[in-house]
Design a protein around this motif. Structure first.
Motif, PDB file in Angstrom:
ATOM      1  N   TRP A  14      26.372  -8.193  19.265  1.00 16.78           N
ATOM      2  CA  TRP A  14      25.727  -9.508  19.120  1.00 16.78           C
ATOM      3  C   TRP A  14      26.572 -10.574  19.810  1.00 16.78           C
ATOM      4  CZ3 TRP A  14      20.974 -10.410  17.443  1.00 16.78           C
ATOM      5  CH2 TRP A  14      20.605 -11.750  17.226  1.00 16.78           C
ATOM      6  N   GLY A  15      25.952 -11.403  20.633  1.00 17.71           N
ATOM      7  CA  GLY A  15      26.711 -12.450  21.307  1.00 17.71           C
ATOM      8  C   GLY A  15      25.812 -13.410  22.051  1.00 17.71           C
ATOM      9  N   THR A  18      22.730 -14.530  25.000  1.00 19.77           N
ATOM     10  CA  THR A  18      22.307 -13.159  24.721  1.00 19.77           C
ATOM     11  C   THR A  18      22.130 -12.335  25.996  1.00 19.77           C
ATOM     12  OG1 THR A  18      20.072 -14.013  24.570  1.00 19.77           O
ATOM     13  CG2 THR A  18      21.230 -13.617  22.499  1.00 19.77           C
ATOM     14  N   PHE A  21      24.661  -9.869  27.020  1.00 19.79           N
ATOM     15  CA  PHE A  21      24.971  -8.748  26.135  1.00 19.79           C
ATOM     16  C   PHE A  21      23.821  -7.762  25.962  1.00 19.79           C
ATOM     17  CE2 PHE A  21      27.695 -12.315  25.010  1.00 19.79           C
ATOM     18  CZ  PHE A  21      28.943 -11.725  24.988  1.00 19.79           C
ATOM     19  N   ASP A  61      24.969 -12.884  14.030  1.00 16.08           N
ATOM     20  CA  ASP A  61      24.477 -11.509  13.960  1.00 16.08           C
ATOM     21  C   ASP A  61      23.568 -11.317  12.735  1.00 16.08           C
ATOM     22  OD1 ASP A  61      24.220  -8.723  13.669  1.00 16.08           O
ATOM     23  OD2 ASP A  61      26.164  -8.376  14.627  1.00 16.08           O
TER      24      ASP A  61
END
Lengths: 133, 403
Positions: A14-15, A18, A21, A61
């Motif tokens: 999760w990051g 987005t 990732f 997250d």
């Protein structure tokens, strides 16, 4: 008219942003990401200057969320469980709220949010008491 | 009543004049507004003890000018420059009329986006606090503060002159002001739900500013039309919502609750405006509202006249929304089939197809034509697209066959 732009995505890990990732995002070149970051900044600058930008928030997250359900047992029992909310691949990753004169304008803004890996949803907010004619 | 409430009327009446007097002399929106704020704070401290001055406006202009001049002096001192005497003179008296008009025109400058024009007008001309404007539009205060400060920064970048523009440019600039006031009005009109939360009536504010614009430009028939349209629409406000918050359609409203004084004022305005000059969209919409407001009952509405007026509006300012309203009138005068023939092509119109209104009108005309199942399907489509709770409730009830 107010609209929310919902970013549904599946970053691993999760990051934010987005698209850095997601599987599809990682397949893109550094130049691609630099160019889209620049375009995004330009869009934010534009909707800030026009007053159309209302607010935005990136979300943590979904595994870190807590869920509250309700059951009729014991006169309305509250059920608490750990997230994520849904076992689907894509999760709500964040949202933007905009305030536009027309739906066409909202669509024009929202389409800029499309990114590799994920789906962008434009949804009108419920508002006011309407017209009597 | 707190002290700030007691003085609020005085301040709000004085605010635009004080700001305009400073802007005319010094030009810098941000700095002038800061100085006006400071003058108001000084008034809040001094007036309760010393009494309200004989001429509150002049007092505020004097104090605000001194604050601005002091601020500039200390800036210059820091920068090590000499004072320029010419720039530090307090503004002299000028025509209040020109100042007020120049301020409205500046706030609605064509280089600003509509939301910015709306926000700046409410702030600078309406004298509403940023916090109250933000609450009225349901956006966070920092968002509204930024919208307003960006707008002021843009005006500074442009070095936009504080003056009434030459006659050739004036009509287009006034049209922008009218549009901004109309947006404030319609936003206010559709945001009356949860009145306990929103303590600013945007509709009232829009009417106040439209009255001011009409005083400034009494011979502009479109400005008169705009004010008339607002008054004739606002007259129906007491009857628009039922006790449970649901929307009451025009045809079902209790007409005894309509504000007759507002109707009379609106009718007089539009009747005076129509013969004087070029007929414009606001005058025509006001004339249509007047026909509705003057009908003793929905059944006695003069639809023939409304249809003629919509025909004129369609020639003057064609668009799908006008066609849709025209179709409603045509259905009343020539039957639902004639109305449906006008509405059906609009169902795919890119500007309308995602709005509930076209489907609601379609549903209503299908119902009148006796096509019950199709009507229910159209009411369902309309309910799904409605973005206001009372409207959605009303349309869902129709879709379920309740009335």
């Amino acid at each position: 008219m107010k609209y929310v732009i919902l970013i549904h995505s599946n970053p691993q890990p999760w990051g934010h942003p987005t698209d850095r990732f997601t599987e599809e995002g990682r397949a893109q070149s550094e130049e691609f990401h630099a160019a889209s970051a620049q375009q995004f900044d330009a869009l934010m600058e534009e909707i800030n200057a026009s007053g159309e930008f209302v607010t935005a928030m990136a979300l943590a997250d979904p595994a870190s969320s807590t869920l509250y359900g309700w059951s009729p047992a014991n006169g309305g029992e509250h059920l608490r469980t750990d997230g994520p909310y849904a076992e689907t691949k894509e999760q709500l990753a964040g949202f933007f709220m905009i305030d536009c004169a027309t739906r066409e304008r909202a669509e024009e803004i929202a389409e800029h949010f499309a990114q590799p890996g994920g789906t962008v949803e434009l949804r009108p907010a419920m508002w006011g008491d309407g017209d009597d004619q | 009543m707190t002290t700030s409430d007691a003085y609020e009327d005085v301040w709000r009446a004085a605010w635009p004049h004080v700001l305009a007097a400073l802007l005319r002399r010094y030009g810098d929106f941000e700095a002038c507004e800061d100085a006006v704020q400071e003058a108001l704070l000084a008034a809040a401290r001094q007036w309760p003890d010393e009494g309200t001055p004989d001429d509150p406006k002049a007092w505020l202009v004097r104090v605000a000018s001194r604050r601005l001049i002091d601020a500039r002096r200390s800036e210059r001192a820091r920068a090590g420059r000499e004072d320029t005497v010419a720039e530090l003179v307090e503004p002299g008296p000028a025509s209040e009329r020109d100042d007020s008009l120049a301020l409205l025109l500046l706030c609605c400058h064509p280089a600003l986006s509509r939301p910015s024009q709306v926000a700046l007008t409410l702030r600078a001309v309406g004298g509403l606090s940023t916090d109250r404007i933000a609450r009225a539009f349901l956006v966070p205060e920092p968002t509204m503060a930024q919208r307003i400060s960006r707008a002021k920064a843009r005006l500074r970048e442009l070095d936009a002159p504080f003056a009434v523009p030459p006659p050739a440019e004036l009509p287009a600039r006034v049209a922008a002001v009218a549009h901004v006031l109309y947006l404030v009005f319609t936003e206010g009109h559709t945001a009356t739900v949860g009145a306990g939360l929103v303590d600013v009536s945007l509709a009232d504010e829009a009417i106040r500013l439209a009255r001011r614009l009409h005083e400034l430009l009494p011979s502009d028939p479109e400005v008169a039309g705009l004010l008339a349209l607002m008054l004739l629409t606002d007259a129906r406000r007491p009857a628009r919502l039922a006790d449970d918050g649901s929307l009451v359609p025009l045809a079902d409203q209790d007409r005894s609750q309509w504000d007759r004084a507002l109707v009379a004022e609106g009718v007089a305005l539009v009747e005076a405006a129509l013969p004087t000059g070029p007929v414009g969209p606001y005058q025509l919409q006001a004339a249509i509202a007047a026909v509705h407001d003057e009908a003793p009952s929905a059944a006695e509405t003069d639809w023939v006249q409304i249809e003629v007026l919509y025909g004129m509006l369609a020639d003057l300012a064609p668009g799908p929304v006008v066609t849709l309203n025209h179709a409603v009138a045509v259905a009343e005068t020539r039957g639902p089939q004639a109305g449906l023939a006008m509405v059906e092509p609009l169902l795919d119109d890119p500007a309308l197809r995602r709005t509930h209104r076209v489907h609601a009108v379609h549903a209503h005309l299908l119902e009148r034509a006796g096509r019950v199942d199709e009507a229910r399907a159209a009411y369902t489509r309309a309910a799904r697209l409605a973005t206001s709770v009372p409207e959605q409730r009303y349309l869902s009830a129709r879709a379920a066959g309740e009335t």
